[in-house]
Design a protein around this motif. Structure first.
Motif, mmCIF file in Angstrom:
data_model
loop_
_atom_site.group_PDB
_atom_site.id
_atom_site.type_symbol
_atom_site.label_atom_id
_atom_site.label_comp_id
_atom_site.label_asym_id
_atom_site.label_seq_id
_atom_site.Cartn_x
_atom_site.Cartn_y
_atom_site.Cartn_z
ATOM 1 N N GLY A 1 0.814 -1.209 0.000
ATOM 2 C CA GLY A 1 0.000 0.000 0.000
ATOM 3 C C GLY A 1 0.844 1.253 0.000
ATOM 4 N N ASP A 2 0.155 2.377 0.082
ATOM 5 C CA ASP A 2 0.813 3.686 0.044
ATOM 6 C C ASP A 2 0.757 4.352 1.409
ATOM 7 O OD1 ASP A 2 1.262 3.351 -2.629
ATOM 8 O OD2 ASP A 2 -0.385 4.663 -3.289
ATOM 9 N N VAL A 3 1.775 5.178 1.678
ATOM 10 C CA VAL A 3 1.781 6.031 2.866
ATOM 11 C C VAL A 3 2.042 7.458 2.404
ATOM 12 C CG1 VAL A 3 2.751 6.463 5.140
ATOM 13 C CG2 VAL A 3 2.742 4.135 4.232
ATOM 14 N N ALA A 4 1.058 8.314 2.548
ATOM 15 C CA ALA A 4 1.177 9.700 2.081
ATOM 16 C C ALA A 4 1.384 10.643 3.257
ATOM 17 C CB ALA A 4 -0.078 10.089 1.312
ATOM 18 N N ALA A 5 1.931 11.824 2.951
ATOM 19 C CA ALA A 5 2.089 12.849 3.974
ATOM 20 C C ALA A 5 0.717 13.235 4.508
ATOM 21 C CB ALA A 5 2.798 14.065 3.394
ATOM 22 N N GLY A 6 0.600 13.318 5.821
ATOM 23 C CA GLY A 6 -0.665 13.668 6.442
ATOM 24 C C GLY A 6 -1.585 12.496 6.692
ATOM 25 N N GLN A 7 -1.164 11.304 6.269
ATOM 26 C CA GLN A 7 -1.996 10.118 6.443
ATOM 27 C C GLN A 7 -1.964 9.655 7.890
ATOM 28 O OE1 GLN A 7 -1.405 7.139 3.385
ATOM 29 N NE2 GLN A 7 -1.715 5.464 4.853
ATOM 30 N N GLY A 8 -3.127 9.333 8.429
ATOM 31 C CA GLY A 8 -3.199 8.917 9.814
ATOM 32 C C GLY A 8 -2.819 7.458 10.018
ATOM 33 N N GLU A 9 -3.603 6.549 9.485
ATOM 34 C CA GLU A 9 -3.362 5.114 9.671
ATOM 35 C C GLU A 9 -2.454 4.589 8.570
ATOM 36 O OE1 GLU A 9 -5.945 0.969 10.183
ATOM 37 O OE2 GLU A 9 -6.932 2.922 9.999
ATOM 38 N N GLN A 10 -1.434 3.814 8.956
ATOM 39 C CA GLN A 10 -0.495 3.255 7.980
ATOM 40 C C GLN A 10 -0.538 1.730 8.023
ATOM 41 O OE1 GLN A 10 1.424 5.181 10.629
ATOM 42 N NE2 GLN A 10 0.465 6.991 9.728
#
Length: 452
Positions: free
Chosen positions: A92-101
């Protein structure tokens, strides 16, 4: 709000010749820092902090990626190479500002953007340039080149280089930690300091405001630049020079158009400006001529029975200083709030030198800067001239000069005349010749006031 303690009476010092240091000491002992106020960040630019600012939350507040790439476990990319890449499942992806990873497990990777939180299980970030970009499609640099698969995975990524633990990871608190002192009281707030305050969540700060300085030039011969000159007229340069100098010193400066040689008009003008002034600077009209309007206007205002206006609380003393240029000077206060007033001579060089020596320290004292920071820095330099410089006995002379920091030298520019404004425009220093020195030989070590 009172910012100056006035002399007891308004007067002219007859016979007494003040030294430069005595005059400056008198000013600085009478002018006091402005009262602190709370200001929004952008309004506080250029102001001086009155209290330490402590970091409430660490910066960065979490481990995050310094690169676009893939968050991985170190063991999964150990020994990876172009010939034998590590093949990982992208979960999956992890973006800036993303809460759950997503949690990165063995044999897995998460595509991550710069500034995004390091997901659980990941130990390092491999830049996208170290990979095939995912799905075996060959090297790519866009982190949006592939969309996630319906099950949340987005295929595979081949990693061509190993990564050490914490590679390309900005550690939590690596900038500043919670509880650290972000900025100390006495700091002047420039763009970097404003940025830090915003980064730690401060929307406002307690500061001493920038002093409001009103500049008034006098002289019936003065004409606004851009207008047509008549016979006997000159352009008003002093008010522009001193307003710019006040801003350079850290003030909010307001320029008033030239006032004609009329005492009542000048008094009325100054009285009108009191509402927006923490300091008033006049130029011209302080000598012994028939039309020295500043002296005439301000030596007549000390009326203890007057309510409001200039007379209430006023006291301006006019002096002769043992200096060249700038012998005639005035200092005191006007109006009910004892607003400090410095009256400078009218010749362009005299007024500018006087500003640097006396007004600038007053402005920076009002700002709340420490005593060692209110004056221009001074250095010693070797004088480079073709022949000896002469100086009037008993006066401290300030000559315009050009300073060469690399060579440690200073050279005079222009003559000693107080009207030579063109030479002033090319100077970045003042060469100081002491009162007890009548001649300075080439190569002599001299004191230099740095203006740049």
């Amino acid at each position: 709000m009172s910012s100056a303690t006035p002399p007891a009476v308004s007067s002219t010092s007859h016979g007494q010749l003040w030294s430069v240091d005595e005059h400056l000491d008198d000013i600085l002992s009478s002018v006091h820092p402005l009262d602190p106020i709370e200001l929004q960040l952008l309004d506080a630019q250029g102001c001086v902090l009155v209290e330490d600012v402590t970091v409430p939350v660490s910066l960065p507040p979490f481990d995050n990626s310094s690169m676009d790439g893939y968050a991985v476990r170190v063991a999964d990319v150990a020994g990876a190479s172009e010939e034998f890449p590590a093949v990982l499942t992208v979960i999956g992806d992890v973006a800036a500002g993303q809460g759950e990873q997503p949690t990165v497990g063995p044999g897995q990777a998460a595509r991550i953007m710069t500034g995004a939180p390091l997901p659980p299980g990941a130990e390092a970030v491999v830049p996208v340039e170290w990979t095939d970009g995912g799905l075996g499609a060959g090297p790519v640099t866009s982190m949006t080149a592939h969309s996630a698969a319906p099950d949340g995975a987005s295929g595979e990524v081949r990693v061509h280089r190993p990564a050490e633990a914490r590679a390309h990871v900005r550690a939590r608190g690596s900038d500043v930690r919670a509880g650290d002192k972000a900025l100390a009281a006495g700091t002047v707030l420039g763009p970097p300091q404003i940025a830090l305050l915003a980064a730690i969540g401060r929307g406002s700060v307690r500061v001493r405001p920038r002093p409001r300085v009103v500049v008034v030039s006098t002289g019936s011969e003065l004409v606004q630049p851009g207008e047509q000159l008549a016979d006997g007229q000159i352009y008003d340069s002093n008010s522009f020079a001193l307003t710019a100098a006040a801003r350079d010193a850290g003030a909010l400066a307001y320029r008033v158009g030239a006032v004609a040689d009329d005492a009542e008009t000048l008094r009325s003008t100054i009285e009108d400006q009191l509402i927006r002034a923490d300091l008033i600077v006049t130029t011209g009209g302080v000598s012994v001529g028939a039309y020295d309007v500043v002296k005439e206007a301000l030596t007549a205002v000390a009326d203890p029975d007057e309510e409001g206006g200039l007379g209430a609380g006023s006291g301006v003393e006019f002096r002769k200083l043992a200096m060249q240029p700038g012998k005639p000077q005035g200092f005191g206060s006007v109006g009910p709030d004892h607003t400090p007033l410095l009256a400078l001579p009218g010749n362009p060089v005299s007024s500018y030198v006087s500003f640097e020596l006396f007004v600038r320290p007053a402005v920076r004292t009002l700002m709340g800067l420490p005593a060692e920071s209110v004056q221009r820095p001074r250095v010693r330099a070797r004088l480079t001239v073709d022949k000896a410089l002469t100086s009037p006995a008993g006066r401290r002379q300030f000559l315009r000069g050009v300073y060469d920091a690399e060579a440690g030298t200073v050279a005079p520019v222009g003559g000693s005349g107080s009207h030579l404004i063109a030479a002033l425009a090319h100077a970045d220093a003042l060469i100081v010749v002491p009162e007890d020195t009548a001649s300075v030989e080439p190569g002599t070590d001299v004191e230099v006031v740095l203006l740049g």
